[in-house]
Design a protein around this motif. Structure first.
Motif, mmCIF file in Angstrom:
data_model
loop_
_atom_site.group_PDB
_atom_site.id
_atom_site.type_symbol
_atom_site.label_atom_id
_atom_site.label_comp_id
_atom_site.label_asym_id
_atom_site.label_seq_id
_atom_site.Cartn_x
_atom_site.Cartn_y
_atom_site.Cartn_z
ATOM 1 N N ARG A 71 1.219 -1.046 -0.185
ATOM 2 C CA ARG A 71 0.105 -0.033 0.222
ATOM 3 C C ARG A 71 1.402 1.186 0.474
ATOM 4 O O ARG A 71 0.260 2.461 -0.862
ATOM 5 N N ASP A 72 2.103 1.719 1.001
ATOM 6 C CA ASP A 72 2.694 1.970 1.117
ATOM 7 C C ASP A 72 3.587 3.139 -0.659
ATOM 8 O O ASP A 72 3.568 3.736 -1.120
ATOM 9 N N TRP A 73 4.018 1.597 -1.062
ATOM 10 C CA TRP A 73 4.385 1.716 -2.670
ATOM 11 C C TRP A 73 3.820 2.305 -3.300
ATOM 12 O O TRP A 73 4.082 3.101 -4.253
ATOM 13 N N LEU A 74 2.255 1.661 -3.221
ATOM 14 C CA LEU A 74 1.520 2.002 -4.773
ATOM 15 C C LEU A 74 0.889 4.136 -3.999
ATOM 16 O O LEU A 74 0.868 4.784 -5.031
ATOM 17 N N LYS A 75 0.692 4.490 -2.975
ATOM 18 C CA LYS A 75 0.584 5.578 -2.259
ATOM 19 C C LYS A 75 1.665 6.224 -3.104
ATOM 20 O O LYS A 75 1.645 7.394 -3.646
ATOM 21 N N ALA A 76 3.137 5.443 -2.349
ATOM 22 C CA ALA A 76 4.174 6.328 -3.272
ATOM 23 C C ALA A 76 3.977 7.258 -4.828
ATOM 24 O O ALA A 76 4.215 8.074 -5.436
ATOM 25 N N LYS A 77 3.961 5.989 -4.978
ATOM 26 C CA LYS A 77 3.565 6.147 -6.633
ATOM 27 C C LYS A 77 2.746 7.017 -7.400
ATOM 28 O O LYS A 77 3.091 7.655 -8.352
ATOM 29 N N SER A 97 1.622 12.091 -9.835
ATOM 30 C CA SER A 97 0.257 13.245 -9.379
ATOM 31 C C SER A 97 1.460 14.669 -9.873
ATOM 32 O O SER A 97 1.542 15.274 -10.207
ATOM 33 N N GLN A 98 2.719 14.448 -8.493
ATOM 34 C CA GLN A 98 3.180 15.343 -8.783
ATOM 35 C C GLN A 98 4.329 15.494 -10.416
ATOM 36 O O GLN A 98 3.903 16.727 -11.001
ATOM 37 N N GLU A 99 4.045 14.773 -11.141
ATOM 38 C CA GLU A 99 5.159 15.129 -12.519
ATOM 39 C C GLU A 99 3.770 15.205 -13.568
ATOM 40 O O GLU A 99 4.252 16.586 -14.303
#
Length: 108
Positions: free
Chosen positions: A4-10, A15-17
């Motif tokens: 989950r953390d990996w998906l949120k970070a991705k 979103s930032q890009e």
């Protein structure tokens, strides 16, 4: 770090890009609207001096020759027209003079 953390970070990174890409596009659109060019630099076309080349000199000479030839042709046409008008006027004057002489001889 879990899945989950990996998906949120991705998701956050994507979103930032996207946001950065949208900002760049908006900036490019503003730049294009202000300058009319796509380069992103504000350049006034009046500030650009093209280099002198022989082609511009040759083209300028060509245009001057064309203008001189047109002026000469117009001048010759005017001269020819005035000569024709003078000849027609002289012929008309001679005809009037002859007609007057005929009238005078008929009256006698």
């Amino acid at each position: 770090m879990g899945f989950r953390d990996w998906l949120k970070a991705k998701k956050k990174k994507r979103s930032q890009e996207r946001m950065e890409k949208l900002r760049q596009e908006e900036q490019a659109e503003r730049s294009f609207a202000l300058t009319g060019s796509d380069s992103g630099f504000a350049v006034d076309p009046a500030d650009i001096d093209p280099p002198e080349t022989r082609f511009t000199d040759e083209y300028r000479e060509f245009l001057e020759k064309q203008e001189a030839a047109a002026a000469k042709a117009e001048r010759l046409a005017q001269e020819r027209l005035s000569e024709e008008l003078e000849a027609d006027a002289a012929k008309a004057a001679e005809e009037v003079h002859c007609a007057c002489e005929e009238c005078a001889s008929e009256d006698n």
